[in-house]
Design a protein around this motif. Structure first.
Motif, PDB file in Angstrom:
ATOM      1  N   GLY A 138       8.699  25.269  -5.002  1.00  0.00           N
ATOM      2  CA  GLY A 138       8.626  26.117  -3.819  1.00  0.00           C
ATOM      3  C   GLY A 138       7.707  25.613  -2.737  1.00  0.00           C
ATOM      4  N   ILE A 139       7.398  24.299  -2.739  1.00  0.00           N
ATOM      5  CA  ILE A 139       6.507  23.705  -1.755  1.00  0.00           C
ATOM      6  C   ILE A 139       7.304  22.731  -0.896  1.00  0.00           C
ATOM      7  CG2 ILE A 139       4.422  22.334  -1.403  1.00  0.00           C
ATOM      8  CD1 ILE A 139       3.500  23.196  -4.172  1.00  0.00           C
ATOM      9  N   SER A 140       7.153  22.844   0.420  1.00  0.00           N
ATOM     10  CA  SER A 140       7.890  21.977   1.342  1.00  0.00           C
ATOM     11  C   SER A 140       7.025  20.778   1.731  1.00  0.00           C
ATOM     12  CB  SER A 140       8.300  22.755   2.593  1.00  0.00           C
ATOM     13  OG  SER A 140       8.946  21.912   3.522  1.00  0.00           O
ATOM     14  N   PRO A 141       7.388  19.554   1.301  1.00  0.00           N
ATOM     15  CA  PRO A 141       6.567  18.384   1.631  1.00  0.00           C
ATOM     16  C   PRO A 141       6.865  17.837   3.021  1.00  0.00           C
ATOM     17  CG  PRO A 141       8.418  17.705   0.282  1.00  0.00           C
ATOM     18  CD  PRO A 141       8.517  19.204   0.425  1.00  0.00           C
ATOM     19  N   LYS A 142       5.930  17.044   3.554  1.00  0.00           N
ATOM     20  CA  LYS A 142       6.192  16.347   4.806  1.00  0.00           C
ATOM     21  C   LYS A 142       7.291  15.315   4.581  1.00  0.00           C
ATOM     22  CE  LYS A 142       3.180  13.518   6.543  1.00  0.00           C
ATOM     23  NZ  LYS A 142       3.998  12.308   6.698  1.00  0.00           N
ATOM     24  N   ALA A 143       7.865  14.798   5.660  1.00  0.00           N
ATOM     25  CA  ALA A 143       9.072  13.982   5.563  1.00  0.00           C
ATOM     26  C   ALA A 143       8.872  12.676   4.805  1.00  0.00           C
ATOM     27  CB  ALA A 143       9.616  13.697   6.960  1.00  0.00           C
ATOM     28  N   VAL A 144       7.745  11.981   5.058  1.00  0.00           N
ATOM     29  CA  VAL A 144       7.515  10.683   4.422  1.00  0.00           C
ATOM     30  C   VAL A 144       6.108  10.628   3.849  1.00  0.00           C
ATOM     31  CG1 VAL A 144       9.113   9.463   5.957  1.00  0.00           C
ATOM     32  CG2 VAL A 144       6.680   9.593   6.550  1.00  0.00           C
ATOM     33  N   VAL A 145       5.947   9.763   2.864  1.00  0.00           N
ATOM     34  CA  VAL A 145       4.625   9.487   2.311  1.00  0.00           C
ATOM     35  C   VAL A 145       3.932   8.488   3.235  1.00  0.00           C
ATOM     36  CG1 VAL A 145       3.359   8.512   0.350  1.00  0.00           C
ATOM     37  CG2 VAL A 145       5.395   9.933  -0.052  1.00  0.00           C
ATOM     38  N   GLU A 146       2.706   8.830   3.673  1.00  0.00           N
ATOM     39  CA  GLU A 146       1.950   7.943   4.553  1.00  0.00           C
ATOM     40  C   GLU A 146       1.359   6.777   3.764  1.00  0.00           C
ATOM     41  OE1 GLU A 146       1.675   8.200   7.774  1.00  0.00           O
ATOM     42  OE2 GLU A 146       2.464  10.217   8.119  1.00  0.00           O
ATOM     43  N   GLY A 147       1.272   5.610   4.445  1.00  0.00           N
ATOM     44  CA  GLY A 147       0.663   4.450   3.813  1.00  0.00           C
ATOM     45  C   GLY A 147       1.685   3.419   3.391  1.00  0.00           C
ATOM     46  N   PRO A 148       1.326   2.559   2.436  1.00  0.00           N
ATOM     47  CA  PRO A 148       2.240   1.507   1.993  1.00  0.00           C
ATOM     48  C   PRO A 148       3.386   2.074   1.161  1.00  0.00           C
ATOM     49  CG  PRO A 148       0.237   1.496   0.670  1.00  0.00           C
ATOM     50  CD  PRO A 148       0.010   2.471   1.783  1.00  0.00           C
ATOM     51  N   PRO A 149       4.415   1.274   0.897  1.00  0.00           N
ATOM     52  CA  PRO A 149       5.541   1.747   0.084  1.00  0.00           C
ATOM     53  C   PRO A 149       5.194   1.746  -1.400  1.00  0.00           C
ATOM     54  CG  PRO A 149       5.874  -0.544   0.662  1.00  0.00           C
ATOM     55  CD  PRO A 149       4.620  -0.103   1.374  1.00  0.00           C
ATOM     56  N   THR A 150       6.121   2.228  -2.201  1.00  0.00           N
ATOM     57  CA  THR A 150       5.987   2.165  -3.656  1.00  0.00           C
ATOM     58  C   THR A 150       5.886   0.710  -4.087  1.00  0.00           C
ATOM     59  OG1 THR A 150       7.359   4.150  -3.843  1.00  0.00           O
ATOM     60  CG2 THR A 150       7.063   2.824  -5.836  1.00  0.00           C
ATOM     61  N   ARG A 151       4.935   0.407  -4.973  1.00  0.00           N
ATOM     62  CA  ARG A 151       4.701  -0.968  -5.408  1.00  0.00           C
ATOM     63  C   ARG A 151       4.379  -0.994  -6.891  1.00  0.00           C
ATOM     64  NH1 ARG A 151       2.608  -4.900  -2.047  1.00  0.00           N
ATOM     65  NH2 ARG A 151       0.954  -5.270  -3.563  1.00  0.00           N
ATOM     66  N   ASN A 152       4.555  -2.167  -7.490  1.00  0.00           N
ATOM     67  CA  ASN A 152       4.114  -2.360  -8.874  1.00  0.00           C
ATOM     68  C   ASN A 152       2.593  -2.326  -8.959  1.00  0.00           C
ATOM     69  OD1 ASN A 152       6.771  -2.744  -9.890  1.00  0.00           O
ATOM     70  ND2 ASN A 152       6.729  -4.875  -9.194  1.00  0.00           N
ATOM     71  N   CYS A 153       1.950  -2.914  -7.944  1.00  0.00           N
ATOM     72  CA  CYS A 153       0.492  -2.940  -7.859  1.00  0.00           C
ATOM     73  C   CYS A 153       0.082  -2.123  -6.632  1.00  0.00           C
ATOM     74  CB  CYS A 153      -0.018  -4.379  -7.729  1.00  0.00           C
ATOM     75  SG  CYS A 153       0.462  -5.463  -9.084  1.00  0.00           S
ATOM     76  N   ILE A 172      -1.688  -0.451  -3.558  1.00  0.00           N
ATOM     77  CA  ILE A 172      -2.778  -0.904  -2.688  1.00  0.00           C
ATOM     78  C   ILE A 172      -3.249   0.255  -1.812  1.00  0.00           C
ATOM     79  CG2 ILE A 172      -2.056  -3.327  -2.630  1.00  0.00           C
ATOM     80  CD1 ILE A 172      -0.769  -2.781   0.122  1.00  0.00           C
ATOM     81  N   LEU A 173      -4.524   0.247  -1.501  1.00  0.00           N
ATOM     82  CA  LEU A 173      -5.133   1.185  -0.567  1.00  0.00           C
ATOM     83  C   LEU A 173      -4.837   2.641  -0.929  1.00  0.00           C
ATOM     84  CD1 LEU A 173      -4.564  -0.773   2.779  1.00  0.00           C
ATOM     85  CD2 LEU A 173      -6.665  -0.621   1.420  1.00  0.00           C
ATOM     86  N   LEU A 174      -4.124   3.337  -0.058  1.00  0.00           N
ATOM     87  CA  LEU A 174      -4.005   4.784  -0.179  1.00  0.00           C
ATOM     88  C   LEU A 174      -2.635   5.249   0.295  1.00  0.00           C
ATOM     89  CD1 LEU A 174      -5.536   7.540  -0.586  1.00  0.00           C
ATOM     90  CD2 LEU A 174      -6.159   7.382   1.832  1.00  0.00           C
ATOM     91  N   ARG A 175      -2.009   6.100  -0.523  1.00  0.00           N
ATOM     92  CA  ARG A 175      -0.765   6.761  -0.114  1.00  0.00           C
ATOM     93  C   ARG A 175      -1.021   8.263  -0.122  1.00  0.00           C
ATOM     94  NH1 ARG A 175       4.207   5.501  -3.392  1.00  0.00           N
ATOM     95  NH2 ARG A 175       5.315   5.754  -1.410  1.00  0.00           N
ATOM     96  N   GLN A 176      -0.503   8.966   0.891  1.00  0.00           N
ATOM     97  CA  GLN A 176      -0.777  10.395   1.036  1.00  0.00           C
ATOM     98  C   GLN A 176       0.479  11.150   1.453  1.00  0.00           C
ATOM     99  OE1 GLN A 176      -3.957   9.498   3.971  1.00  0.00           O
ATOM    100  NE2 GLN A 176      -5.213  10.922   2.822  1.00  0.00           N
ATOM    101  N   THR A 177       0.590  12.366   0.946  1.00  0.00           N
ATOM    102  CA  THR A 177       1.608  13.288   1.429  1.00  0.00           C
ATOM    103  C   THR A 177       0.979  14.671   1.462  1.00  0.00           C
ATOM    104  OG1 THR A 177       3.895  14.050   1.199  1.00  0.00           O
ATOM    105  CG2 THR A 177       2.624  13.817  -0.840  1.00  0.00           C
ATOM    106  N   SER A 178       1.708  15.650   1.980  1.00  0.00           N
ATOM    107  CA  SER A 178       1.136  16.988   2.098  1.00  0.00           C
ATOM    108  C   SER A 178       2.246  18.020   2.197  1.00  0.00           C
ATOM    109  CB  SER A 178       0.241  17.083   3.342  1.00  0.00           C
ATOM    110  OG  SER A 178       1.020  16.970   4.527  1.00  0.00           O
TER     111      SER A 178
END
Length: 469
Positions: free
Chosen positions: A245-260, A262-268
């Motif tokens: 029942g939670i509506s997320p923002k359209a995209v995850v901020e930061g780098p894409p999905t990776r095996n390793c 990096i840095l920071l990924r954020q959504t809300s």
């Protein structure tokens, strides 16, 4: 008074972050749902990925996962920033990094208060991303003057909070009763107040200039606007939010999905629309209305990048954002994500290459094989040679800081797309640090120090001269 009588700043920080979480959960019920989702995803990730669990255990980071939070506040005047630094210092938190968000259309500049010592980070890495409103970016002179006048009248700290900060500075710490009172008094600064300090008309003028200006200027204090847990799989959280029942923002901020990572990924999830009572003509309660400011955020942290790695990251992200702009409502989110993945194929996605090309920071420790070889005098060589021989282990140093473009993206998605402004970049770290009353710490230097200290300790354990990475 003996230092033994004082509560350790790390414990005060844990007391405060726990109290903050309880308060925010009571104020924003969806935050509780979010915590449950993150806990479930983390448990599933650890069960499915033995290597991930072992790495977190080896670096002594598994224990901090459930308590890890970062908050965010927005201050209105330099005096507030100066006192906020003193308040966070009682909890063992220092300002790290300078972030100019004006380049992304948000009229603030910021720092992150956090612990900087390795042991303190392991105990509780609580961080607060703290922004100061840049009144000089308000183009309307009369509106700017009105904002300055409103802010000049407010005091966001309780009298007892100030007394306890003074006491901690004078005595070098706080006793248990003092620390408990400090947490209670400090929490009042971050509490939500549904009564505005201005009329609806004044609020609307500030709102029309920029929603963030209204949020900072028109209320009693800098209500905490989000409190972020750390997940081990942000993509799973993004997919799981609608199911709860939670509506997320359209995209995850930061780098894409990776095996390793990096840095920071954020959504809300989207900011809440909250009822507000405005001041009437005679100073009593006037019209009622709504305000959107507080939201739920989730983050996934990866390895910290060197200056070379950050330069590559910033270049790739700038290229993505130039090629694809997210539409209002996120209708082209998939195009953005595709572009992001394609561009970031140029960023190495294995730890060996990240290390040998000096793109990321690592913590080094001797292996059992290395220690056994050292006993026989068989160990020599550079860091890279020792890693290749299996004498040194290297583990990622987790990124503890923030990304200005990602922070602005979170702000904008929750302020509304129509709130975006085009400010000319006007970085002004000197003015910010003058208000702060000190210089901010250089996050890259902190990571470099951690890496070098681990190399020194490892070389000592192997009976070698200290080396530079």
């Amino acid at each position: 008074m003996s230092a033994d009588a004082f509560v350790h700043p790390d414990e005060i920080r844990s007391m405060f972050s726990s109290a903050m979480s309880d308060m925010y959960r009571a104020e924003v019920p969806q935050y509780g749902t979010l915590l449950e989702l993150v806990a479930d995803v983390n448990q599933e990730s650890l069960a499915a990925n033995t290597e991930l669990r072992e790495g977190l255990e080896r670096s002594d980071e598994l224990g901090r996962l459930d308590v890890e939070r970062h908050g965010a506040i927005r201050l209105g005047k330099p005096e507030e920033l100066f006192t906020m630094r003193r308040l966070f210092a009682v909890m063992g938190m220092a300002p790290v990094g300078y972030y100019d968000l004006s380049v992304a259309g948000v009229p603030v500049h910021s720092t992150a208060f956090r612990p900087i010592d390795e042991d303190a980070l392991r105990r509780n890495p609580f961080r607060v991303f703290t922004s100061l409103l840049r009144l000089e970016l308000i183009e309307d002179e009369s509106l700017r003057a009105a904002a300055e006048g409103i802010l000049a009248k407010r005091d966001i700290f309780t009298a007892d909070a100030i007394k306890l900060i003074d006491l901690a500075e004078k005595n070098g710490g706080l006793t248990r009763p003092e620390a408990e009172q400090f947490v209670t008094e400090a929490l009042e600064t971050f509490r939500w107040h549904s009564d505005a300090t201005v009329s609806l008309e004044t609020y609307q003028k500030m709102h029309d200039a920029h929603r963030l200006i209204a949020d900072v200027v028109c209320f009693k204090g800098p209500h905490i606007n989000h409190l972020t847990p750390r997940t081990l799989d942000i993509d799973a959280v993004q997919k799981g939010m609608p199911k709860r029942g939670i509506s997320p923002k359209a995209v995850v901020e930061g780098p894409p999905t990776r095996n390793c990572p990096i840095l920071l990924r954020q959504t809300s999830f989207k900011a809440l629309e909250e009822q507000v009572r405005f001041v009437g003509d005679s100073g009593d309660k006037g019209a009622s209305g709504t305000h959107t400011a507080r939201f739920g955020e989730i983050e996934q942290r990866g390895i910290a990048l060197t200056q070379k790695g950050r330069a590559l990251y910033d270049t790739l992200l700038a290229n993505v954002r130039h090629a694809v702009q997210i539409n209002a409502g996120g209708s082209n989110a998939r195009d953005y994500e595709t572009e992001l993945s394609e561009r970031f194929a140029a960023f190495p996605d294995d730890y060996a290459t990240l290390r040998t090309e000096d793109l990321a920071f690592f913590k080094y420790s001797p292996t059992k094989v290395g220690l056994d070889a050292a006993k026989n005098g068989e160990v020599s060589g550079t860091v890279n040679a020792l890693v290749e021989q299996g004498y040194l282990r290297c583990d990622p140093i987790i990124y503890e800081d923030f990304l200005p473009v990602s922070a602005a993206g979170i702000f904008q998605s929750n302020l509304g797309d129509e709130a975006q402004k085009n400010y000319q970049e006007q970085s002004n770290q000197d003015v910010f640090e003058a208000a702060l009353g000190t210089s901010v710490n250089d996050e890259l230097a902190l990571y470099a120090q951690t890496q070098q200290a681990s190399i020194d300790d490892a070389f000592t354990a192997l009976g070698l001269r200290k080396s530079v990475a």
